[in-house]
Design an enzyme around this catalytic site. Structure first.
Site, PDB file in Angstrom:
ATOM      1  N   CYS A  59       0.750  -1.225  -0.203  1.00  0.00           N
ATOM      2  CA  CYS A  59      -0.165   0.456   0.194  1.00  0.00           C
ATOM      3  C   CYS A  59       1.195   1.404  -0.213  1.00  0.00           C
ATOM      4  O   CYS A  59       2.208   0.978   0.061  1.00  0.00           O
ATOM      5  CB  CYS A  59      -1.029   0.220   1.277  1.00  0.00           C
ATOM      6  SG  CYS A  59      -1.683  -1.869   1.648  1.00  0.00           S
ATOM      7  N   TRP A  75      -3.174  -2.313  -1.331  1.00  0.00           N
ATOM      8  CA  TRP A  75      -2.329  -3.566  -1.817  1.00  0.00           C
ATOM      9  C   TRP A  75      -3.401  -4.488  -0.849  1.00  0.00           C
ATOM     10  O   TRP A  75      -2.778  -4.592   0.361  1.00  0.00           O
ATOM     11  CB  TRP A  75      -0.855  -3.880  -1.523  1.00  0.00           C
ATOM     12  CG  TRP A  75      -0.779  -5.171  -1.913  1.00  0.00           C
ATOM     13  CD1 TRP A  75      -0.148  -6.420  -0.573  1.00  0.00           C
ATOM     14  CD2 TRP A  75       0.094  -6.379  -3.045  1.00  0.00           C
ATOM     15  NE1 TRP A  75       0.340  -7.314  -1.276  1.00  0.00           N
ATOM     16  CE2 TRP A  75       0.370  -7.218  -2.542  1.00  0.00           C
ATOM     17  CE3 TRP A  75      -0.740  -5.456  -4.247  1.00  0.00           C
ATOM     18  CZ2 TRP A  75       1.169  -8.373  -3.740  1.00  0.00           C
ATOM     19  CZ3 TRP A  75       0.588  -7.264  -5.191  1.00  0.00           C
ATOM     20  CH2 TRP A  75       0.908  -8.128  -4.761  1.00  0.00           C
ATOM     21  N   LYS A 125      17.884 -19.517 -10.229  1.00  0.00           N
ATOM     22  CA  LYS A 125      17.993 -18.371  -9.974  1.00  0.00           C
ATOM     23  C   LYS A 125      19.114 -17.435 -11.290  1.00  0.00           C
ATOM     24  O   LYS A 125      19.263 -16.875 -11.481  1.00  0.00           O
ATOM     25  CB  LYS A 125      18.410 -17.969  -8.871  1.00  0.00           C
ATOM     26  CG  LYS A 125      17.633 -16.409  -8.482  1.00  0.00           C
ATOM     27  CD  LYS A 125      16.360 -17.041  -8.014  1.00  0.00           C
ATOM     28  CE  LYS A 125      15.279 -16.863  -8.357  1.00  0.00           C
ATOM     29  NZ  LYS A 125      14.001 -17.708  -8.165  1.00  0.00           N
ATOM     30  N   GLU A 132      16.897 -24.164  -7.019  1.00  0.00           N
ATOM     31  CA  GLU A 132      15.888 -23.306  -7.340  1.00  0.00           C
ATOM     32  C   GLU A 132      17.638 -21.866  -7.216  1.00  0.00           C
ATOM     33  O   GLU A 132      17.135 -21.497  -8.136  1.00  0.00           O
ATOM     34  CB  GLU A 132      15.609 -22.463  -5.660  1.00  0.00           C
ATOM     35  CG  GLU A 132      15.032 -21.268  -5.195  1.00  0.00           C
ATOM     36  CD  GLU A 132      14.232 -20.483  -6.676  1.00  0.00           C
ATOM     37  OE1 GLU A 132      13.636 -21.649  -7.578  1.00  0.00           O
ATOM     38  OE2 GLU A 132      14.157 -18.627  -6.926  1.00  0.00           O
ATOM     39  N   GLU A 152      18.637 -17.958 -14.701  1.00  0.00           N
ATOM     40  CA  GLU A 152      16.486 -16.680 -14.830  1.00  0.00           C
ATOM     41  C   GLU A 152      17.936 -15.360 -15.223  1.00  0.00           C
ATOM     42  O   GLU A 152      17.228 -14.755 -15.962  1.00  0.00           O
ATOM     43  CB  GLU A 152      16.232 -16.826 -13.892  1.00  0.00           C
ATOM     44  CG  GLU A 152      14.891 -17.359 -14.094  1.00  0.00           C
ATOM     45  CD  GLU A 152      13.470 -16.718 -13.136  1.00  0.00           C
ATOM     46  OE1 GLU A 152      14.147 -17.030 -11.561  1.00  0.00           O
ATOM     47  OE2 GLU A 152      12.527 -17.152 -13.293  1.00  0.00           O
ATOM     48  N   LYS A 169       6.604 -12.524 -15.729  1.00  0.00           N
ATOM     49  CA  LYS A 169       6.485 -12.115 -14.491  1.00  0.00           C
ATOM     50  C   LYS A 169       5.552 -13.079 -13.531  1.00  0.00           C
ATOM     51  O   LYS A 169       5.132 -13.985 -12.510  1.00  0.00           O
ATOM     52  CB  LYS A 169       6.091 -10.816 -13.567  1.00  0.00           C
ATOM     53  CG  LYS A 169       6.228 -10.760 -11.952  1.00  0.00           C
ATOM     54  CD  LYS A 169       7.570 -11.163 -11.204  1.00  0.00           C
ATOM     55  CE  LYS A 169       7.049 -11.158  -9.483  1.00  0.00           C
ATOM     56  NZ  LYS A 169       8.189 -12.241  -9.842  1.00  0.00           N
ATOM     57  N   HIS A 198      26.224 -40.458 -10.443  1.00  0.00           N
ATOM     58  CA  HIS A 198      25.245 -40.992 -11.563  1.00  0.00           C
ATOM     59  C   HIS A 198      24.736 -40.126 -12.640  1.00  0.00           C
ATOM     60  O   HIS A 198      24.557 -40.435 -13.650  1.00  0.00           O
ATOM     61  CB  HIS A 198      24.059 -41.618 -10.948  1.00  0.00           C
ATOM     62  CG  HIS A 198      24.354 -42.221  -9.686  1.00  0.00           C
ATOM     63  ND1 HIS A 198      24.485 -43.550  -9.276  1.00  0.00           N
ATOM     64  CD2 HIS A 198      23.245 -41.638  -8.345  1.00  0.00           C
ATOM     65  CE1 HIS A 198      24.020 -43.753  -8.165  1.00  0.00           C
ATOM     66  NE2 HIS A 198      23.934 -42.891  -7.347  1.00  0.00           N
ATOM     67  N   ARG A 231       4.888   0.216  -6.389  1.00  0.00           N
ATOM     68  CA  ARG A 231       4.934  -0.243  -5.387  1.00  0.00           C
ATOM     69  C   ARG A 231       4.080  -1.953  -5.473  1.00  0.00           C
ATOM     70  O   ARG A 231       4.098  -2.881  -5.171  1.00  0.00           O
ATOM     71  CB  ARG A 231       3.982   0.133  -3.452  1.00  0.00           C
ATOM     72  CG  ARG A 231       5.358   1.726  -3.389  1.00  0.00           C
ATOM     73  CD  ARG A 231       4.485   2.619  -3.122  1.00  0.00           C
ATOM     74  NE  ARG A 231       4.309   1.451  -1.719  1.00  0.00           N
ATOM     75  CZ  ARG A 231       5.745   1.495  -0.222  1.00  0.00           C
ATOM     76  NH1 ARG A 231       6.329   2.171  -0.379  1.00  0.00           N
ATOM     77  NH2 ARG A 231       4.838   0.888   1.110  1.00  0.00           N
ATOM     78  N   ASN A 282      -1.381   1.453   6.439  1.00  0.00           N
ATOM     79  CA  ASN A 282      -0.686   0.866   5.475  1.00  0.00           C
ATOM     80  C   ASN A 282      -0.693  -0.194   6.717  1.00  0.00           C
ATOM     81  O   ASN A 282      -0.334   0.324   7.878  1.00  0.00           O
ATOM     82  CB  ASN A 282       0.693   1.936   5.102  1.00  0.00           C
ATOM     83  CG  ASN A 282       0.764   1.558   3.315  1.00  0.00           C
ATOM     84  OD1 ASN A 282      -0.336   2.032   3.033  1.00  0.00           O
ATOM     85  ND2 ASN A 282       1.115   3.024   3.507  1.00  0.00           N
ATOM     86  N   GLY A 283      -0.732  -1.191   6.118  1.00  0.00           N
ATOM     87  CA  GLY A 283      -0.022  -2.429   7.936  1.00  0.00           C
ATOM     88  C   GLY A 283      -0.949  -3.192   7.829  1.00  0.00           C
ATOM     89  O   GLY A 283      -2.487  -3.735   7.122  1.00  0.00           O
TER      90      GLY A 283
HETATM   91  O1  M6R Z   1       3.760 -16.106  -9.976  1.00  0.00           O
HETATM   92  P1  M6R Z   1       4.362 -17.376  -9.654  1.00  0.00           P
HETATM   93  O2  M6R Z   1       4.372 -18.097  -8.496  1.00  0.00           O
HETATM   94  O3  M6R Z   1       3.079 -19.260 -10.365  1.00  0.00           O
HETATM   95  O4  M6R Z   1       5.097 -18.104 -11.234  1.00  0.00           O
HETATM   96  C1  M6R Z   1       5.614 -19.478 -11.021  1.00  0.00           C
HETATM   97  C2  M6R Z   1       6.800 -19.239 -11.931  1.00  0.00           C
HETATM   98  O5  M6R Z   1       6.706 -18.786 -12.414  1.00  0.00           O
HETATM   99  C3  M6R Z   1       7.708 -18.368 -11.230  1.00  0.00           C
HETATM  100  O6  M6R Z   1       8.329 -19.358  -9.843  1.00  0.00           O
HETATM  101  C4  M6R Z   1       8.950 -18.535 -11.777  1.00  0.00           C
HETATM  102  O7  M6R Z   1       9.855 -19.359 -11.975  1.00  0.00           O
HETATM  103  C5  M6R Z   1      10.449 -16.962 -11.619  1.00  0.00           C
HETATM  104  N1  M6R Z   1      10.844 -16.376 -12.425  1.00  0.00           N
HETATM  105  C6  M6R Z   1      11.146 -17.400 -10.756  1.00  0.00           C
HETATM  106  O8  M6R Z   1      12.293 -17.078  -9.984  1.00  0.00           O
END
Ligand code: M6R
Length: 608
Positions: free
Chosen positions: A2, A70, A484, A480, A487, A603, A503, A27, A96-97
């Site tokens: 927010c 938000w 990261k 993960e 990506e 996103k 393996h 935001r 906010n909060g």
């Molecule tokens: O919005 P979501 O959590 O459903 O998104 C899932 C994936 O698309 C998301 O985690 C994607 O792998 C990210 N870019 C990871 O950093």
């Protein structure tokens, strides 16, 4: 998250308030609203532009407040948008909060005959202020008396029809500042709306309130003690403020992790009973506790969070868990027995199409579906039968960082809750709660070591491949970490369970192919250490991520060591993921890449 703006002065407040909301759009928000003293209020679900279009000619006054919301409590509707007013529409408030005890406050006020129009925690607060605001009480006294009864976090600005020459703002855990202009006073939750008008500001600290009139301002503690504040000069430009001075949203969001862990746990830990209280699951809890099988689904990072969830729930509650990538689950032949299986879908955006379709498929078979979702009112939040919100705030960087950590945090709470319904003792539950409560501070410690990780990332930035390894709770974090890195830095990276290395992937090891090995001192430390030795024996470089106290030992076998504080083995993923996020960030930065918007990625993935 927010955003708040307020103005009192010589000019018409409306243009500043609307412009201020535009400045706060970065935001993230889902609705917006404005209240101008002597003109009235307008609210809209959706974009600030919609609100701007709805403001009629002549909607003016020299004081007002406005807000981008938000959603946290209640859907992102026009009704739930701020400003909120008490029943008589005398007191107006933006907030906010989160007011943690809002349900108690609402019940107490309802018992006295107060009626509520919305589902928000904020309406409880404004009604409480109004209940203290009799003819003899100035607004600031009513605000002070109300805040004394509130548990939670707030940044608020309050206006009153009865005292149009005054705004009262207060802060506890949610930032607020006062801008001092030549033509009036500006209040905002960050500097972006203020910068065009003045660079002279006073930052409110927690527990302080300010009474602002056209003639001046008076800062006080909640106990009414006067506070002498320093007027500071803003040096940042608008973009720097939006990123809190960080170069990228991704870094800003990683730096927010301690606060995000706090927010994901806020009001949800029950130390005395050694358990968690998840209001969103209350109605379905008996069915969840009876589950003979839990299926967790999600995509990308959310799927990896699910893999940690699997271990957590199995270890703490003994319920068999299966984790399936949503795009696969939706096309599998269903073998789910609807009566005793529960689906948990994890999604930051709440809009990922594959996850949504997997939920629909599970529902078609009569399963109970739960969501762990960050965006309130999103499609997945609405489609699932019940769920737990992350409260991580909007995540703008495409790479998920703080939202991933909050998913792990929420899964830990679910594991604890189900564990206590099974054989986890009250003593063990309480010990787990203590470890959870210590996590924000531990996360701060990890972040304080960012410079070391940056230096290390610079040295490795020219790599073209990397292997990430971990065992048990750390293997999903290895996946993960690899995700990261690829990506945002476009480095080819693979995540593997460390025991699986021999393996196949071991064939890749050579001096230019470094490995990041997650080796905290957990139940499999010795075995992971052996994997490090196997890599070194093949001239592979190793960055080891371990726990405090094991750095020296690992320095004997690894090239570089990063340490995180010790905690319960099941909670370590929350900490070990942070250095991997920072590592990926600094590698991408060194390679000069567009970190917040990496190529080819979106996103929220709303296509198949
Ligand atoms: O919005 P979501 O959590 O459903 O998104 C899932 C994936 O698309 C998301 O985690 C994607 O792998 C990210 N870019 C990871 O950093």
């Amino acid at each position: 998250m927010c955003g708040i703006v307020g103005y009192i002065g010589k000019n018409n407040a409306t243009p500043f308030l609307i412009d201020g909301l535009r400045a706060l759009e970065y935001r993230g928000y889902d609705s917006a609203g404005i209240y101008v003293v002597s003109a009235g209020t307008i609210k809209r679900a959706g974009k600030v532009e919609e609100l701007a279009k709805s403001v009629p000619e002549g909607f003016s006054g020299t004081a007002g407040i406005a807000h981008t919301r938000w959603a946290t409590h209640g859907l992102p509707t026009e009704l739930n948008a701020h400003p909120h007013a008490d029943e008589s529409e005398t007191v107006w408030l933006v907030h906010n909060g989160i007011i943690e005890n809002y349900a108690e406050l609402r019940d107490a006020l309802s018992a006295k005959g107060v009626r509520f129009r919305t589902e928000t925690d904020t309406e409880a607060l404004v009604a409480l202020i109004a209940s203290k605001y009799d003819a003899k009480t100035p607004l600031e006294e009513a605000v002070r008396a109300a805040l004394a009864e509130v548990r939670g976090t707030y940044g608020i600005v309050v206006a009153s029809v009865r005292e149009p020459e005054k705004l009262v703002a207060a802060r506890f855990g949610s930032p607020l500042m006062l801008g001092i202009g030549t033509d009036g006073y500006y209040i905002a939750s960050d500097a972006t709306p203020i910068l065009k008008h003045t660079r002279e500001v006073v930052y409110l600290d927690d527990g302080e309130m300010v009474i602002v009139t056209r003639e001046g301002y008076d800062v006080r503690t909640r106990e009414h003690e006067p506070v002498k504040k320093t007027v500071e000069t803003l040096e940042w430009d608008v973009e720097a403020v939006q990123k809190k001075g960080h170069e990228h949203f991704m870094l800003k969001e990683i730096m927010e992790v301690p606060e995000v862990i706090e927010n994901s746990m806020r009001g949800r830990l029950v130390p005395d009973e050694g358990t968690a209280n998840l209001g969103g699951l209350r109605d379905v809890l008996p069915r969840v506790k009876r589950a003979k099988r839990i299926i967790i689904t999600g995509c990308g990072s959310a799927y990896y969070a699910g893999l940690v969830g699997e271990l957590l729930i199995e270890e703490l509650a003994g319920i068999p868990v299966e984790v399936e990538i949503a795009s696969e689950l939706r096309y599998r032949r269903p073998t789910m027995n609807p009566e005793d299986a529960v689906l948990i879908a994890i999604s930051q955006s709440g809009e990922t199409l594959d996850t949504l379709e997997a939920i629909k498929e599970a529902k078609r078979h009569g399963m109970l579906t739960l969501g762990i979702v960050n965006v309130v009112g999103s499609t997945i939040a609405r489609e699932t039968d019940a769920g737990v919100y992350n409260h991580a705030g909007p995540e703008i960087g495409v790479a998920s960082t703080k939202a991933f950590v909050s998913q792990l945090t929420v899964l830990s709470l679910i594991g604890l809750l189900l564990g206590r319904a099974d054989s986890l003792s009250a003593t063990d539950g309480s010990a787990f709660v203590r470890e959870l409560a210590a996590l924000p501070e531990h996360a701060r410690t990890v972040l304080s070591r960012a410079a070391h990780i940056e230096a290390l990332a610079k040295r490795y930035a020219s790599m073209e491949d990397a292997l990430f390894l971990g065992r048990k709770f750390q293997s999903p974090i290895a996946y993960e970490g690899a995700l990261k890195l690829k990506e945002i830095s476009y480095v080819h990276a693979e995540g593997y369970p460390a025991g699986e290395m021999k393996h196949g992937p071991i064939a890749l090891i050579e001096p230019a192919f470094p490995s990041v090995v997650l080796a905290p001192r957990d139940s499999l430390y010795e075995k992971t250490k052996s994997n490090i030795q196997e890599i070194r024996a093949r001239s592979g470089k190793v960055i080891a991520v371990t726990t405090d106290g094991s750095e020296e030992e690992l320095a004997q076998v690894a090239d570089d060591v990063i340490a995180v504080p010790k905690t319960h083995e099941a909670l370590l993923p929350i900490l070990t993921t942070i250095p991997l996020q920072l590592f990926a960030y600094y590698v991408a930065k060194e390679r000069g890449l567009p970190i917040d918007k990496p190529r080819n990625l979106a996103k929220s993935v709303t296509v198949e």
